[in-house]
Scaffold this motif. Structure first.
Motif, PDB file in Angstrom:
ATOM      1  N   ASP A 144       0.845  -1.186   0.000  1.00  0.00           N
ATOM      2  CA  ASP A 144       0.000   0.000   0.000  1.00  0.00           C
ATOM      3  C   ASP A 144       0.880   1.236   0.000  1.00  0.00           C
ATOM      4  OD1 ASP A 144      -2.470  -1.398   0.103  1.00  0.00           O
ATOM      5  OD2 ASP A 144      -2.191  -1.727   2.244  1.00  0.00           O
ATOM      6  N   VAL A 145       0.499   2.202  -0.816  1.00  0.00           N
ATOM      7  CA  VAL A 145       1.212   3.478  -0.891  1.00  0.00           C
ATOM      8  C   VAL A 145       0.177   4.602  -0.876  1.00  0.00           C
ATOM      9  CG1 VAL A 145       3.165   2.522  -2.182  1.00  0.00           C
ATOM     10  CG2 VAL A 145       1.236   3.505  -3.421  1.00  0.00           C
ATOM     11  N   VAL A 146       0.643   5.782  -0.559  1.00  0.00           N
ATOM     12  CA  VAL A 146      -0.204   6.966  -0.646  1.00  0.00           C
ATOM     13  C   VAL A 146       0.493   7.943  -1.581  1.00  0.00           C
ATOM     14  CG1 VAL A 146      -1.267   8.872   0.586  1.00  0.00           C
ATOM     15  CG2 VAL A 146      -1.146   6.615   1.663  1.00  0.00           C
ATOM     16  N   ILE A 147      -0.154   8.240  -2.689  1.00  0.00           N
ATOM     17  CA  ILE A 147       0.396   9.169  -3.668  1.00  0.00           C
ATOM     18  C   ILE A 147       0.066  10.583  -3.193  1.00  0.00           C
ATOM     19  CG2 ILE A 147       0.266   9.930  -6.070  1.00  0.00           C
ATOM     20  CD1 ILE A 147      -0.453   6.936  -6.696  1.00  0.00           C
ATOM     21  N   PRO A 148       1.091  11.412  -3.042  1.00  0.00           N
ATOM     22  CA  PRO A 148       0.832  12.772  -2.558  1.00  0.00           C
ATOM     23  C   PRO A 148      -0.065  13.541  -3.527  1.00  0.00           C
ATOM     24  CG  PRO A 148       3.185  12.269  -2.542  1.00  0.00           C
ATOM     25  CD  PRO A 148       2.500  11.164  -3.280  1.00  0.00           C
TER      26      PRO A 148
END
Length: 70
Positions: free
Chosen positions: A39-43
Motif C-alpha cells: 500500500d502506498v499513498v500518492i501525494p
C-alpha cells in the motif's frame, strides 16, 4: 548498465482491481517479482491511496500493477 535495447518499452502499468492476484499469477508463471504488493499513498490533495506491485516481463521490461484503494 542498460540491459534493454533502444526502443524497447521499459515500464508500463496495468490498472487492476487486485494487484495481489496479478502478482500471484506472474509468480506462478515463473517471472521475477521486483516489488511485492504494498500500500502506498500518492501525494495529492486529497491523498490518493493505492496498492502497487512490480515484476519483470519476458523482455526485461518493468511491469506495474496499480490498484486504487478507496
Amino acid at each position: 548498465e542498460d540491459k534493454l535495447a533502444p526502443g524497447v518499452i521499459r515500464h508500463f502499468a496495468f490498472a487492476t482491481d487486485n494487484a495481489d492476484a496479478c502478482i500471484e499469477k506472474v509468480r506462478a508463471a515463473g517471472y521475477e517479482i521486483t516489488v511485492e504488493p504494498k500500500d502506498v499513498v500518492i501525494p495529492a490533495d486529497p491523498a490518493f491511496p493505492a496498492r502497487v506491485a512490480f515484476c519483470r516481463g519476458p523482455l526485461g521490461e518493468e511491469i506495474e500493477f496499480f490498484q486504487i484503494n478507496n
